[in-house]
Design a protein around this motif. Structure first.
Motif, PDB file in Angstrom:
ATOM      1  N   ASN A   3       1.006  -1.130   0.015  1.00  0.00           N
ATOM      2  CA  ASN A   3       0.053  -0.063   0.069  1.00  0.00           C
ATOM      3  C   ASN A   3       0.750   1.148  -0.034  1.00  0.00           C
ATOM      4  O   ASN A   3       2.191   1.316  -0.171  1.00  0.00           O
ATOM      5  CB  ASN A   3      -1.016  -0.140   1.195  1.00  0.00           C
ATOM      6  CG  ASN A   3      -0.287  -0.169   2.533  1.00  0.00           C
ATOM      7  OD1 ASN A   3       0.729   0.859   2.918  1.00  0.00           O
ATOM      8  ND2 ASN A   3      -0.713  -0.948   3.243  1.00  0.00           N
ATOM      9  N   SER A   4       0.259   2.312  -0.012  1.00  0.00           N
ATOM     10  CA  SER A   4       1.025   3.585   0.114  1.00  0.00           C
ATOM     11  C   SER A   4       2.069   3.879   1.139  1.00  0.00           C
ATOM     12  O   SER A   4       2.921   4.392   0.703  1.00  0.00           O
ATOM     13  CB  SER A   4      -0.025   4.787   0.081  1.00  0.00           C
ATOM     14  OG  SER A   4      -0.520   4.806   1.179  1.00  0.00           O
ATOM     15  N   GLU A   5       1.942   3.236   2.184  1.00  0.00           N
ATOM     16  CA  GLU A   5       2.783   3.309   3.258  1.00  0.00           C
ATOM     17  C   GLU A   5       4.093   2.048   3.521  1.00  0.00           C
ATOM     18  O   GLU A   5       5.031   2.567   4.208  1.00  0.00           O
ATOM     19  CB  GLU A   5       2.074   3.518   4.698  1.00  0.00           C
ATOM     20  CG  GLU A   5       1.142   4.677   4.886  1.00  0.00           C
ATOM     21  CD  GLU A   5       0.691   4.667   5.989  1.00  0.00           C
ATOM     22  OE1 GLU A   5       1.621   4.638   7.100  1.00  0.00           O
ATOM     23  OE2 GLU A   5      -0.540   4.797   6.293  1.00  0.00           O
ATOM     24  N   THR A   6       3.784   1.094   2.798  1.00  0.00           N
ATOM     25  CA  THR A   6       4.620  -0.122   2.713  1.00  0.00           C
ATOM     26  C   THR A   6       6.047   0.306   2.472  1.00  0.00           C
ATOM     27  O   THR A   6       7.115   0.087   3.092  1.00  0.00           O
ATOM     28  CB  THR A   6       4.218  -1.156   1.734  1.00  0.00           C
ATOM     29  OG1 THR A   6       3.075  -1.396   2.056  1.00  0.00           O
ATOM     30  CG2 THR A   6       5.193  -2.490   2.054  1.00  0.00           C
ATOM     31  N   GLY A   7       6.267   0.973   1.241  1.00  0.00           N
ATOM     32  CA  GLY A   7       7.809   1.655   0.951  1.00  0.00           C
ATOM     33  C   GLY A   7       8.430   2.544   1.850  1.00  0.00           C
ATOM     34  O   GLY A   7       9.435   2.573   2.054  1.00  0.00           O
ATOM     35  N   LEU A   8       7.441   3.375   2.637  1.00  0.00           N
ATOM     36  CA  LEU A   8       7.861   3.976   3.524  1.00  0.00           C
ATOM     37  C   LEU A   8       8.391   3.433   4.870  1.00  0.00           C
ATOM     38  O   LEU A   8       9.532   3.917   5.419  1.00  0.00           O
ATOM     39  CB  LEU A   8       6.813   5.027   4.144  1.00  0.00           C
ATOM     40  CG  LEU A   8       7.213   6.284   4.968  1.00  0.00           C
ATOM     41  CD1 LEU A   8       8.047   7.195   4.236  1.00  0.00           C
ATOM     42  CD2 LEU A   8       6.009   6.970   5.387  1.00  0.00           C
ATOM     43  N   TRP A   9       7.992   2.403   5.093  1.00  0.00           N
ATOM     44  CA  TRP A   9       8.251   1.997   6.719  1.00  0.00           C
ATOM     45  C   TRP A   9       9.314   0.518   6.375  1.00  0.00           C
ATOM     46  O   TRP A   9       9.748   0.137   7.373  1.00  0.00           O
ATOM     47  CB  TRP A   9       6.670   1.411   7.402  1.00  0.00           C
ATOM     48  CG  TRP A   9       6.262   2.435   7.914  1.00  0.00           C
ATOM     49  CD1 TRP A   9       5.201   3.516   7.280  1.00  0.00           C
ATOM     50  CD2 TRP A   9       6.297   2.946   9.389  1.00  0.00           C
ATOM     51  NE1 TRP A   9       4.952   4.284   8.312  1.00  0.00           N
ATOM     52  CE2 TRP A   9       5.542   4.030   9.598  1.00  0.00           C
ATOM     53  CE3 TRP A   9       7.240   2.307  10.369  1.00  0.00           C
ATOM     54  CZ2 TRP A   9       5.556   4.762  10.712  1.00  0.00           C
ATOM     55  CZ3 TRP A   9       6.909   3.025  11.591  1.00  0.00           C
ATOM     56  CH2 TRP A   9       6.041   4.298  11.730  1.00  0.00           C
ATOM     57  N   LEU A  10       9.299  -0.031   5.188  1.00  0.00           N
ATOM     58  CA  LEU A  10       9.998  -1.482   5.105  1.00  0.00           C
ATOM     59  C   LEU A  10      11.206  -1.304   4.284  1.00  0.00           C
ATOM     60  O   LEU A  10      11.203  -0.470   3.231  1.00  0.00           O
ATOM     61  CB  LEU A  10       9.140  -2.425   4.570  1.00  0.00           C
ATOM     62  CG  LEU A  10       7.730  -2.824   5.467  1.00  0.00           C
ATOM     63  CD1 LEU A  10       6.841  -3.816   5.044  1.00  0.00           C
ATOM     64  CD2 LEU A  10       8.326  -3.201   6.940  1.00  0.00           C
ATOM     65  N   ARG A  11      12.053  -1.778   4.598  1.00  0.00           N
ATOM     66  CA  ARG A  11      13.604  -1.957   3.778  1.00  0.00           C
ATOM     67  C   ARG A  11      13.969  -3.191   3.551  1.00  0.00           C
ATOM     68  O   ARG A  11      13.914  -4.194   4.334  1.00  0.00           O
ATOM     69  CB  ARG A  11      14.647  -1.220   4.609  1.00  0.00           C
ATOM     70  CG  ARG A  11      14.312   0.424   4.980  1.00  0.00           C
ATOM     71  CD  ARG A  11      14.243   1.463   3.660  1.00  0.00           C
ATOM     72  NE  ARG A  11      13.836   2.661   4.171  1.00  0.00           N
ATOM     73  CZ  ARG A  11      12.750   3.310   4.264  1.00  0.00           C
ATOM     74  NH1 ARG A  11      11.814   2.259   3.869  1.00  0.00           N
ATOM     75  NH2 ARG A  11      12.541   4.259   4.559  1.00  0.00           N
ATOM     76  N   ARG A  12      14.349  -3.455   2.237  1.00  0.00           N
ATOM     77  CA  ARG A  12      15.006  -4.981   1.811  1.00  0.00           C
ATOM     78  C   ARG A  12      16.347  -4.612   1.545  1.00  0.00           C
ATOM     79  O   ARG A  12      16.833  -3.741   0.540  1.00  0.00           O
ATOM     80  CB  ARG A  12      14.038  -5.280   0.810  1.00  0.00           C
ATOM     81  CG  ARG A  12      14.506  -6.711   0.307  1.00  0.00           C
ATOM     82  CD  ARG A  12      13.714  -7.001  -0.880  1.00  0.00           C
ATOM     83  NE  ARG A  12      12.313  -7.522  -0.712  1.00  0.00           N
ATOM     84  CZ  ARG A  12      11.174  -6.839  -1.053  1.00  0.00           C
ATOM     85  NH1 ARG A  12      11.242  -5.767  -1.600  1.00  0.00           N
ATOM     86  NH2 ARG A  12      10.047  -7.266  -0.739  1.00  0.00           N
ATOM     87  N   PHE A  13      17.350  -5.375   2.211  1.00  0.00           N
ATOM     88  CA  PHE A  13      18.812  -5.338   1.946  1.00  0.00           C
ATOM     89  C   PHE A  13      19.050  -6.502   1.176  1.00  0.00           C
ATOM     90  O   PHE A  13      20.440  -6.484   0.470  1.00  0.00           O
ATOM     91  CB  PHE A  13      19.549  -5.131   3.266  1.00  0.00           C
ATOM     92  CG  PHE A  13      19.257  -3.969   4.024  1.00  0.00           C
ATOM     93  CD1 PHE A  13      19.320  -2.768   3.568  1.00  0.00           C
ATOM     94  CD2 PHE A  13      18.215  -4.261   5.145  1.00  0.00           C
ATOM     95  CE1 PHE A  13      18.988  -1.789   4.600  1.00  0.00           C
ATOM     96  CE2 PHE A  13      17.817  -3.163   6.027  1.00  0.00           C
ATOM     97  CZ  PHE A  13      18.305  -1.929   5.921  1.00  0.00           C
ATOM     98  N   SER A  14      18.449  -7.627   0.779  1.00  0.00           N
ATOM     99  CA  SER A  14      19.002  -8.694   0.030  1.00  0.00           C
ATOM    100  C   SER A  14      17.834  -9.336  -0.727  1.00  0.00           C
ATOM    101  O   SER A  14      16.510  -9.263  -0.241  1.00  0.00           O
ATOM    102  CB  SER A  14      19.495  -9.638   1.051  1.00  0.00           C
ATOM    103  OG  SER A  14      20.618  -9.266   1.737  1.00  0.00           O
TER     104      SER A  14
END
Length: 254
Positions: A3-14
């Motif tokens: 949703n619109s907030e997922t990218g704001l709150w979550l980070r993927r490093f691998s």
């Protein structure tokens, strides 16, 4: 989980293989998503590690901090959306363990919704032990005095005055949040717990960490590592192996 907030709150490093079970990681007080880079790399072939980025730090430095565990949990639930992915587990370190627990409680309270399949609760006292604590906001000197007791990540912050100056607003908010946090003994979730703690942790004795068993209806195991509050800095591979062993290979992917 988009949703619109997922990218704001979550980070993927691998990058992880398609269908890998998600492990959502919650940082410690003053910490950021990047504290899980090493664990993400160690688990990359096996799990999709998504680290929560709280506001007020790193790339969210200009955003207002959230000074309560309930506020953080509510915001994370909004970011994750109404349904967790199948096989999703949570890992929380220190303050992050309390946030992870509260996020799990919120999902389980929703009719028809499923919570995480497992909670990994690291370096944190069981919340019911706080019920009799008297809340008083800490001064900066008190926060820094506690950080000096800790090893690993905390020392890196203290060693650089510029970094410390940038970190203090988040530290103040996070310490206020965890110091004010209370949960009754009867607050429980249905998933099993793995409690993790360092044998020389100066602020979380093993028996206080083990008391988390009161908050699970599905059983709790306790694993003690050699080290202090940031024991995981020196045990990434062992921690990844433990998580892999508790994640069945046949998790559903949808």
């Amino acid at each position: 989980m988009s949703n619109s907030e997922t990218g704001l709150w979550l980070r993927r490093f691998s990058e992880s293989p398609a269908g890998a079970p998600p492990l959502i990681c919650f940082p410690h007080a003053g910490g950021a998503a990047s504290s899980f880079v090493s664990l993400s790399r160690a688990l990359a072939p096996h799990a999709e590690v998504l680290a929560v980025q709280y506001p007020g730090r790193q790339d969210r430095y200009r955003e207002r901090t959230v000074a309560s565990i309930s506020g953080l949990a509510d915001a994370v639930v909004r970011a994750l959306g109404p349904d967790l992915p199948a096989g999703c587990a949570f890992f929380g370190h220190s303050m992050g363990a309390a946030v992870a627990f509260e996020v799990a409680r919120r999902y389980e309270s929703r009719p028809g919704a499923k919570g995480p399949v497992h909670l990994y609760l690291s370096a944190c006292r069981a919340p019911f032990l706080r019920e009799t604590d008297t809340f008083r906001p800490r001064e900066d000197g008190e926060i820094l005095a506690e950080l000096r007791q800790l090893s690993g990540t905390a020392q890196a912050i203290l060693a650089d005055e510029e970094v410390l100056g940038m970190a203090l607003p988040a530290l103040r908010a996070d310490y206020r949040a965890i110091d004010a946090y209370r949960a009754p003994r009867e607050a429980r979730v249905d998933c099993p717990f793995t409690v993790l703690v360092g044998d020389a942790d100066p602020i979380v004795p093993v028996h206080d960490a083990a008391a988390w068993r009161a908050h699970s209806r599905a059983g709790t195991e306790v694993t003690v590592f050699e080290g202090g509050h940031f024991y995981l800095d020196g045990h990434t591979e062992a921690l990844a192996a433990l998580i892999r062993a508790r994640t069945p290979a046949d998790r559903p992917t949808a």
